[in-house]
Motif scaffolding. Structure first.
Motif, PDB file in Angstrom:
ATOM      1  N   GLU A   1       3.977  11.204  -2.182  1.00 22.04           N
ATOM      2  CA  GLU A   1       3.325  10.331  -3.148  1.00 22.04           C
ATOM      3  C   GLU A   1       4.149   9.081  -3.331  1.00 22.04           C
TER       4      GLU A   1
ATOM      5  N   TYR B   1       1.451   3.036  -3.240  1.00 17.67           N
ATOM      6  CA  TYR B   1       0.342   3.800  -3.823  1.00 17.67           C
ATOM      7  C   TYR B   1      -0.024   5.044  -3.021  1.00 17.67           C
ATOM      8  N   VAL B   2       0.674   5.251  -1.907  1.00 10.67           N
ATOM      9  CA  VAL B   2       0.232   6.297  -0.984  1.00 10.67           C
ATOM     10  C   VAL B   2       0.224   7.664  -1.657  1.00 10.67           C
ATOM     11  N   ASN B   3      -0.863   8.395  -1.415  1.00 11.96           N
ATOM     12  CA  ASN B   3      -1.002   9.773  -1.906  1.00 11.96           C
ATOM     13  C   ASN B   3      -1.825  10.527  -0.884  1.00 11.96           C
ATOM     14  N   ASN B   4      -1.170  11.418  -0.130  1.00 13.26           N
ATOM     15  CA  ASN B   4      -1.900  12.135   0.911  1.00 13.26           C
ATOM     16  C   ASN B   4      -2.355  13.526   0.483  1.00 13.26           C
TER      17      ASN B   4
ATOM     18  N   SER C   1      -4.316   4.918   0.723  1.00 11.69           N
ATOM     19  CA  SER C   1      -3.603   5.696   1.733  1.00 11.69           C
ATOM     20  C   SER C   1      -4.194   5.448   3.117  1.00 11.69           C
TER      21      SER C   1
ATOM     22  N   SER D   1       0.837  -1.210   0.000  1.00 12.93           N
ATOM     23  CA  SER D   1       0.000   0.000   0.000  1.00 12.93           C
ATOM     24  C   SER D   1       0.865   1.250   0.000  1.00 12.93           C
ATOM     25  N   GLY D   2       2.066   1.152   0.569  1.00 14.20           N
ATOM     26  CA  GLY D   2       2.966   2.296   0.563  1.00 14.20           C
ATOM     27  C   GLY D   2       3.385   2.715  -0.830  1.00 14.20           C
TER      28      GLY D   2
ATOM     29  N   SER E   1       1.296   6.008  -7.297  1.00 12.67           N
ATOM     30  CA  SER E   1       0.061   6.747  -7.043  1.00 12.67           C
ATOM     31  C   SER E   1      -0.481   7.464  -8.257  1.00 12.67           C
TER      32      SER E   1
ATOM     33  N   HIS F   1      -3.085   2.182   4.306  1.00 11.70           N
ATOM     34  CA  HIS F   1      -1.689   2.268   4.747  1.00 11.70           C
ATOM     35  C   HIS F   1      -1.603   2.858   6.157  1.00 11.70           C
TER      36      HIS F   1
ATOM     37  N   ALA G   1      -6.471   5.865  -4.809  1.00 12.64           N
ATOM     38  CA  ALA G   1      -5.213   6.171  -4.133  1.00 12.64           C
ATOM     39  C   ALA G   1      -5.458   6.634  -2.703  1.00 12.64           C
ATOM     40  N   ASN G   2      -6.500   7.451  -2.499  1.00 19.09           N
ATOM     41  CA  ASN G   2      -6.811   7.925  -1.151  1.00 19.09           C
ATOM     42  C   ASN G   2      -7.294   6.781  -0.266  1.00 19.09           C
TER      43      ASN G   2
END
Length: 232
Positions: free
Chosen positions: A140, A132-135, A156, A129-130, A144, A159, A152-153
């Motif tokens: 990013e 794809y992380v997008n905060n 996140s 999942s890391g 992502s 994650h 993506a959210n």
């Protein structure tokens, strides 16, 4: 019976005992490197060292992929066929937790095997999942940009919450090790450091896979991780 010349037989409270190598080097290296990388991932996130956090996660992903492969074709005590007992067997084992008795287990016990499987699953979810992380602020993951923002959210969130679940599982794992030491008198840490533990003399030493195979699987895992992180 596989009696190692370097493991002399000695008398103990339950008969003759000898030192048996139960954990191979790749399994032990994975264990302690994973511990260090989880701590590094936590520290780097707390300090907002996100580049270091990403590298720690990618390295951890490569290690987890290696461990999954090693669980299929590695040494005997590392294999999932030995790791996972039936739920009934795990429950019977836990019911005897307060009974003080000699430690004659080769590899993980029936309950410990499920804990290891849980930790591996959580580590795999957390590291994948890391990617794809997008905060929506600054950080990013390398993948992502190829998924819709809503997905993506959502990943996140997985994650973030997955880290809390992983931390809880790690605490439970450490508490279990402490309980085994206090209630049963079993030292579960030393064998994972040295690879050997005292066992009844008639115990067969588990088969160990080649270190060359471990190196090949690690290289393959690193390659897969690099492709996921940098090229997809």
């Amino acid at each position: 019976m596989n009696i190692e010349p370097s493991s002399p037989v000695r008398s103990g409270p339950a008969g003759e005992w000898r030192r048996v190598r139960v954990w191979d080097l790749p399994t032990r290296l994975f264990h302690w490197l994973a511990v260090g990388l989880v701590v590094l991932a936590w520290l780097s996130q707390r300090m907002n060292w996100m580049q270091l956090h990403v590298r720690a996660g990618e390295t951890l992903l490569a290690l987890v992929l290696f461990r999954l492969l090693w669980g299929c074709c590695g040494s005997e005590t590392a294999r999932f066929s030995r790791l996972l007992a039936s739920p009934a067997a795990a429950w019977r084992h836990l019911r005897q937790l307060a009974r003080r008795e000699p430690d004659t287990q080769v590899g993980h016990n029936a309950a410990g095997g499920w804990m290891v499987a849980l930790l591996l699953a959580l580590l795999l979810v957390e590291t994948l999942s890391g990617l794809y992380v997008n905060n929506d602020i600054a950080d990013e993951g390398p993948l992502s940009e190829i998924v819709p923002a809503v997905i993506a959210n959502a990943i996140s969130a997985i994650h973030a919450y997955g880290w809390d679940v992983l931390a809880a599982a790690v605490v439970l794992h450490v508490c279990a090790i402490a309980l085994y030491a206090l209630l049963k008198g079993h030292n579960l840490v030393r064998p994972m450091v040295t690879g050997v533990k005292p066992l009844p003399a008639a115990t067969r030493a588990p088969r160990r896979a080649s270190l060359w195979l471990a190196a090949l699987l690690m290289a393959f895992s690193a390659l897969v991780t690099a492709l996921l992180a940098f090229y997809l």
